[in-house]
Scaffold this active site. Structure first.
Site, PDB file in Angstrom:
ATOM      1  N   CYS A  33       0.824  -1.224   0.000  1.00  0.00           N
ATOM      2  CA  CYS A  33       0.000   0.000   0.000  1.00  0.00           C
ATOM      3  C   CYS A  33       0.850   1.263   0.000  1.00  0.00           C
ATOM      4  O   CYS A  33       0.341   2.355  -0.218  1.00  0.00           O
ATOM      5  CB  CYS A  33      -0.939   0.007   1.203  1.00  0.00           C
ATOM      6  SG  CYS A  33      -0.040  -0.010   2.759  1.00  0.00           S
ATOM      7  N   CYS A 106      -1.952  -4.028   8.513  1.00  0.00           N
ATOM      8  CA  CYS A 106      -1.596  -2.691   8.992  1.00  0.00           C
ATOM      9  C   CYS A 106      -1.032  -2.764  10.411  1.00  0.00           C
ATOM     10  O   CYS A 106      -0.188  -1.940  10.790  1.00  0.00           O
ATOM     11  CB  CYS A 106      -2.800  -1.766   8.989  1.00  0.00           C
ATOM     12  SG  CYS A 106      -3.727  -1.816   7.459  1.00  0.00           S
TER      13      CYS A 106
HETATM   14 FE1  FES Z   1      -1.429   0.385   4.280  1.00  0.00          FE
HETATM   15 FE2  FES Z   1      -3.133   0.041   6.165  1.00  0.00          FE
HETATM   16  S1  FES Z   1      -3.530   0.055   4.070  1.00  0.00           S
HETATM   17  S2  FES Z   1      -1.007   0.178   6.347  1.00  0.00           S
END
Ligand code: FES
Length: 125
Positions: A33, A106
């Site tokens: 991400c 996360c």
């Molecule tokens: Fe990247 Fe949560 S979506 S750390």
């Protein structure tokens, strides 16, 4: 989708910021991400134990990343380094009354950054 506790830590994060001249710091990024997290610690020796006296975080990321960082700092503050190192992503998620499965990664970021900060502290000693 999020528990009240996640929302609380997301909207009112604890221990957010930077520590100047930290005793240890750890930075991790999530290649999927692109989120980034940094944890700073100040360590104090007390009764032959090394305790986390102060801890702060900076996070560039999603709401879960912020909430889990906040929770990790709360869990680690006042603990000795060994105990702090053992905080798992499940501990963090449990304290937050659950995270959606898609957001569990996360919480890895937060615990990994803390472990790295502790490692950094030992390597500087
Ligand atoms: Fe990247 Fe949560 S979506 S750390």
């Amino acid at each position: 989708m999020y528990s009240k506790k996640v929302m609380d830590h997301f909207t009112n994060p604890r221990n957010m910021g930077e520590i100047k001249n930290p005793d240890g710091e750890g930075e991790v990024g999530n290649p999927v991400c692109g989120d980034l997290m940094k944890i700073y610690i100040k360590v104090e020796s007390k009764d032959k134990q090394e305790m986390i006296k102060d801890i702060k975080f900076q996070t560039l990321g999603c709401g879960s990343a912020i909430a889990t960082s906040s929770m990790v700092t709360e869990l680690a503050k006042g603990k000795n380094l060994k105990e702090a190192q053992e905080i798992s992503r499940d501990d963090v998620a449990n304290e937050l009354e659950g995270l959606p499965p898609a957001k569990m990664h996360c919480s890895n970021l937060a615990t990994d950054a803390l472990k790295k900060a502790i490692k950094d502290y030992y390597s500087k000693k």
